[in-house]
Structure formats: C-alpha cells, structure tokens
Design an enzyme around this catalytic site. Structure first.
Site, PDB file in Angstrom:
ATOM      1  N   ARG A  92      18.259 -11.877 -38.260  1.00  0.00           N
ATOM      2  CA  ARG A  92      18.510 -11.224 -39.634  1.00  0.00           C
ATOM      3  C   ARG A  92      19.523  -9.930 -39.150  1.00  0.00           C
ATOM      4  O   ARG A  92      19.532  -9.156 -38.285  1.00  0.00           O
ATOM      5  CB  ARG A  92      17.260 -10.438 -39.754  1.00  0.00           C
ATOM      6  CG  ARG A  92      17.250  -9.528 -41.021  1.00  0.00           C
ATOM      7  CD  ARG A  92      16.255  -8.781 -41.304  1.00  0.00           C
ATOM      8  NE  ARG A  92      16.429  -7.780 -42.468  1.00  0.00           N
ATOM      9  CZ  ARG A  92      15.746  -6.570 -42.327  1.00  0.00           C
ATOM     10  NH1 ARG A  92      14.731  -6.285 -41.580  1.00  0.00           N
ATOM     11  NH2 ARG A  92      16.225  -5.892 -43.297  1.00  0.00           N
ATOM     12  N   HIS A 131      21.392  -3.031 -47.418  1.00  0.00           N
ATOM     13  CA  HIS A 131      20.745  -2.342 -46.202  1.00  0.00           C
ATOM     14  C   HIS A 131      21.055  -1.081 -46.345  1.00  0.00           C
ATOM     15  O   HIS A 131      21.829  -0.332 -45.328  1.00  0.00           O
ATOM     16  CB  HIS A 131      20.730  -2.951 -44.892  1.00  0.00           C
ATOM     17  CG  HIS A 131      19.690  -2.447 -43.820  1.00  0.00           C
ATOM     18  ND1 HIS A 131      18.874  -3.434 -43.182  1.00  0.00           N
ATOM     19  CD2 HIS A 131      19.359  -1.270 -43.568  1.00  0.00           C
ATOM     20  CE1 HIS A 131      18.163  -2.593 -42.325  1.00  0.00           C
ATOM     21  NE2 HIS A 131      18.226  -1.276 -42.474  1.00  0.00           N
ATOM     22  N   GLU A 187      13.991  -2.016 -47.317  1.00  0.00           N
ATOM     23  CA  GLU A 187      13.192  -0.797 -47.380  1.00  0.00           C
ATOM     24  C   GLU A 187      13.677  -0.047 -48.569  1.00  0.00           C
ATOM     25  O   GLU A 187      14.175   1.357 -48.397  1.00  0.00           O
ATOM     26  CB  GLU A 187      13.446   0.121 -46.226  1.00  0.00           C
ATOM     27  CG  GLU A 187      12.637  -0.579 -45.048  1.00  0.00           C
ATOM     28  CD  GLU A 187      12.660   0.251 -43.713  1.00  0.00           C
ATOM     29  OE1 GLU A 187      11.984  -0.130 -42.752  1.00  0.00           O
ATOM     30  OE2 GLU A 187      13.305   1.202 -43.515  1.00  0.00           O
ATOM     31  N   ASN A 197       8.217  -4.642 -42.936  1.00  0.00           N
ATOM     32  CA  ASN A 197       8.808  -3.748 -41.823  1.00  0.00           C
ATOM     33  C   ASN A 197       7.691  -2.832 -41.220  1.00  0.00           C
ATOM     34  O   ASN A 197       7.116  -2.029 -42.084  1.00  0.00           O
ATOM     35  CB  ASN A 197      10.033  -2.763 -42.021  1.00  0.00           C
ATOM     36  CG  ASN A 197      11.085  -3.875 -42.445  1.00  0.00           C
ATOM     37  OD1 ASN A 197      11.226  -4.995 -42.379  1.00  0.00           O
ATOM     38  ND2 ASN A 197      12.275  -3.040 -43.090  1.00  0.00           N
ATOM     39  N   TYR A 210       5.935   0.136 -38.474  1.00  0.00           N
ATOM     40  CA  TYR A 210       6.469   1.056 -37.265  1.00  0.00           C
ATOM     41  C   TYR A 210       5.096   1.747 -37.011  1.00  0.00           C
ATOM     42  O   TYR A 210       4.754   1.955 -35.628  1.00  0.00           O
ATOM     43  CB  TYR A 210       7.476   1.811 -37.526  1.00  0.00           C
ATOM     44  CG  TYR A 210       9.070   0.996 -37.370  1.00  0.00           C
ATOM     45  CD1 TYR A 210       9.442   0.891 -36.415  1.00  0.00           C
ATOM     46  CD2 TYR A 210       9.552   0.698 -38.752  1.00  0.00           C
ATOM     47  CE1 TYR A 210      10.543   0.136 -36.223  1.00  0.00           C
ATOM     48  CE2 TYR A 210      10.666  -0.051 -38.833  1.00  0.00           C
ATOM     49  CZ  TYR A 210      11.152  -0.205 -37.555  1.00  0.00           C
ATOM     50  OH  TYR A 210      12.382  -0.917 -37.496  1.00  0.00           O
ATOM     51  N   GLU A 253      10.819  -6.258 -39.414  1.00  0.00           N
ATOM     52  CA  GLU A 253      11.411  -5.365 -38.587  1.00  0.00           C
ATOM     53  C   GLU A 253       9.760  -4.776 -37.785  1.00  0.00           C
ATOM     54  O   GLU A 253       8.906  -4.516 -38.284  1.00  0.00           O
ATOM     55  CB  GLU A 253      11.847  -4.031 -39.225  1.00  0.00           C
ATOM     56  CG  GLU A 253      13.105  -4.253 -39.702  1.00  0.00           C
ATOM     57  CD  GLU A 253      13.820  -2.927 -40.117  1.00  0.00           C
ATOM     58  OE1 GLU A 253      13.355  -2.035 -39.562  1.00  0.00           O
ATOM     59  OE2 GLU A 253      14.613  -3.059 -40.925  1.00  0.00           O
TER      60      GLU A 253
END
Length: 457
Positions: free
Chosen positions: A84, A128, A173, A295, A297, A370
């Site tokens: 990606r 992005h 995002e 994504n 985290y 991600e």
C-alpha cells in the site's frame, strides 16, 4: 510487553489472506521538485518555522522516488503479497486540477510495473494528506470544489494504472486531516478552526464517494477507504464523562464510518452544520465498497473537561486546547511505545467485534490498512511483540465472526513522521537519514519468517 523476540508461531490465517505493508508519498518520496511536481500543503507547512518538532522537512525524506527499485527488492525479500503506497496528487496534477504531469504518472507506472515483476500487488491510496497547495490556497477541503477536483484526479490515475491495479483506496484518515489539519492546526494546512473544520470532513467524504464513482467507471472492482478507528473508553460512569466520551466517539469514529456504511450522519444536529445538499451528498458518499479499511493504533480514554486526570496540554504528541468539550486521558497499566502510545492489542479485537455488532451486514469485509508502532533500534524486540500481539488479537476477532481479509503493517521503512519530523521510527526497515542506507530490522526478519510459515500451511 517483553522486549525478547517472540518464538511461538502465529495462529493460522486463511490462505487468501492479504499480507502487506504501507507507506505514503509525502513521507518517503522526497524529490519534491522533480518531474514538474507541484507544491503540497505539507511542503508549505513544513517550511514554516516551528511547525516540525525537529526542524526537518520532507524534501528528501527517504528518497523513494529515486530508490524505489531498492525498496521493491525489500518488499520481495519480506514476502508480502501487497504494498500500500500513496499517489501524490501534486505529482500527478501539480495544481490540483488542469494540466497533468506525464512525468509524475510515469513514476507510478514504473513503480507499479516493478511491484508486479516482484510478485507484489500494488494498492494505491489516492489521497494521503498531501493536498496540492494551489487548491489549499483556494480553501482546500473546506470548499466543495476540492471534492470534485479530487474525483477528476482519481480518473486520471485510474486511466493510467487501472489495467494493472486491482485494489484501490480513496482516502487515508479523513478524521485526522479534519482534526489535526483544520481543527487544531498541528498538521498541514495549519488552520485552527475547531468545530468550524467540519466542512473538511464532509467534503473529504464527498470526494471519496465521487472517486469511487470515477474508479467504477474505469472498471475498478475492489475499492476501499482507510479510516482510522479505535475504541473509546469512558473515564468513569458519571454522566459528564459518558457524554464527553460519546461526543468524542461520534466525532472521531462514527462521523467517518456511518456516512460511508449507512448513508447517514450519526447525529441530526451535526448534519445540520454541514454544507451543501447533505442528503443528496450522502447518496454519493455511501457508494457500495468492496472492503472497508481500518487503521488501528490505540484506544482512547475520554472524560469531561476539568475532571480529575483530564488530558494534559500535550496528549500523545498533540497539543489540546482547553475549550474542547472532551478530555482524552492517559491510559495506565499498559506498556508504551517510544511515542508514548499505549500498547493494547485486545482493543483491536474489541474494535472489530463492535463494528460487526453495530453495522452488521452493512459492514463489508474488513482490511487492517495500518497497524504499527514507533520504537528505536534495529534489534527491535518490542516491535516484534507488538505485531505478534496484534495479529493474535486480529485472529481472535476473525474467530468471533468478523470477516477480515488482510493486514498491512505501518510502515515498510522509517520515514518523515509528519509534525514529529524524523524523530519517530515506525519502519520494519531502518533508514540512516544522512546516507539513506536501508537496514532490515529484527522485526523485518521476524515478519518474513512468519509469512513463510503461513505460506507453508
């Protein structure tokens, strides 16, 4: 979390599960003036004194623009099935609309061909965060016209690469660009609009829907978005903390998931604040997707402003203004990355199961687009433990019935980490910035061996 390398084999994933790694153009390409590339909002933001914590900028980054054959060779050695990357809008359409840079398209042509020759599927993200500065000066994502120009740019890229690219991602995002770029001013374009930044959210989502239409018109059959999500934990059972956490979750999670998945905004009062013919726009935003990218985290613990333990002025690298109606708090009792983020693999399971419960059959197959962590060092046992824990948590979610089709590590290599500059290292490959030498880390070798074991299953 132990710093010792993990020895137990990972649980078995499906044979057609997609394993990949992720990067973005603004963080690795450099060569900001090559081939007629236009300026991006990040070029301008980083050039302003005090914007980047270590005083650096992305003009060279990891020089992927010139060194991509070396990076593709690393991907082949790692053994991932997909890569990606993002296409830099200002490299392809320097002013955001109008003239197209053939040299820019040629670069991505070469990259895609090199990936396919190495047996790695290209997965381009069309946006992005690197908005062409010419568009930013006209209002950027605060104005509707940017969404329409984004769709035209998507068509240009699909026309050139669509014969070789199967999977596409529209946006990365949009929540972070809205919050950090337009709301708090800590990312490009550096505006501090707080809740007046909401039009940027709507226009990015509209741009996503229009880009899906453009990609479909070019024959694309595998399209997703990469939205950032994490569980919101409530600081206490008090009414004030619960209301604050609900608002945070609405703004950072549901505001970006529900228009795409359900065709509506999660709150009527919020929808009334958004510009344009919102009801008609939602029909475009909710174009059917082939998969939904997440994504992940960390979770976020949220309480009411002024409550005991409310967020410090600097929370996880983000400076928070006191007038926000919610206060993220530090999560105690978990290991932390070098960025200070809590390591909570089980929250990934929680997130995915909650998405399945909330959206049911409106949720298409999921891809983790991600997941990664920042640690120093080449012998990075902490990153190995992080990845091992999160992959096991992902497998638990799949065992609970969540349809997950792939997992992409952030990131292939150390890179320009936005407002942090080069101070944070998320890569499986170490980059020595003075020489740009690449050195695979212990985590690279661990993942390579894990993927070989998966392939033997």
């Amino acid at each position: 979390m132990t710093t010792e390398p993990v020895s137990a084999a990972l649980p078995r994933f499906p044979r057609d599960f997609v394993w990949g790694v992720s990067t973005s153009a603004a963080q690795i390409e450099g060569a900001v003036a090559e081939g007629g590339r236009g300026r991006s909002a990040w070029d301008v933001f980083a050039a302003e004194a005090g914007r980047i914590k270590d005083g650096s900028d992305p003009r060279v980054a990891t020089d992927h623009y010139r060194r991509y054959p070396e990076d593709v060779a690393l991907l082949k050695e790692l053994g991932v099935g997909a890569y990606r990357f993002s296409v830099a809008w200002p490299r392809v359409v320097p002013d955001g609309s109008g003239a197209v840079s053939r040299a820019g398209l040629d670069f991505y042509d070469r990259l895609v061909d090199a990936l396919l020759a190495a047996g790695v599927a290209p997965v381009p993200t069309l946006f992005h965060w690197d908005t062409p500065q010419a568009l930013e000066e006209g209002g950027g994502w605060l104005v509707r016209d940017t969404a329409e120009k984004f769709a035209a740019y998507a068509d240009v890229v699909a026309e050139r690469l669509g014969d070789r690219v199967e999977r596409w991602i529209t946006l990365n995002e949009p929540a972070e660009l809205t919050l950090l770029g337009y709301g708090l001013g800590q990312h490009a374009p550096g505006r501090q609009l707080l809740f007046e930044a909401l039009p940027a959210a709507h226009h990015q989502l509209l741009g996503h829907g229009l880009a899906v239409q453009a990609l479909r018109a070019r024959g694309a059959t595998s399209i997703g978005i990469a939205n950032s999500h994490g569980p919101t934990w409530t600081a206490s059972a008090s009414e004030a903390d619960t209301a604050a956490a609900d608002l945070y979750d609405l703004l950072l999670n549901r505001l970006f998931a529900e228009p795409v998945l359900l065709g509506r905004y999660p709150d009527e009062e919020l929808a009334a604040l958004l510009p344009g013919p919102v009801a008609e726009d939602l029909k475009v935003i909710a174009q059917p997707l082939d998969w939904y990218g997440i994504n992940y985290y960390q979770p976020t613990l949220v309480g009411a402003p002024g409550a005991d333990g409310a967020a410090a002025a600097d929370f996880g690298g983000i400076r928070l203004p006191p007038e926000l109606p919610f206060a993220p708090q530090e999560i105690e009792g978990y290991p932390r990355t070098d960025f200070g983020w809590p390591v909570v693999p089980e929250a990934l399971t929680e997130l995915l199961v909650s998405f399945q419960e909330r959206y049911g059959d409106r949720l298409p197959p999921v891809v983790i687009t991600e997941n990664g962590c920042s640690y120093e060092g080449i012998e990075d046992g902490e990153r190995i433990a992080f990845l091992d824990g999160h992959l096991r948590a992902l497998h638990e979610a799949m065992a609970a019935g969540v349809d997950v089709r792939g997992y992409f590590v952030w990131s292939l290599m150390d890179n320009f980490e936005w407002a942090e500059g080069y101070a944070r290292r998320f890569g499986l490959v170490h980059v020595d910035y003075p020489t740009l030498a690449r050195t695979p880390k212990a985590s690279f070798r661990w993942l390579r061996d894990a993927l070989r074991e998966q392939a033997r299953g």
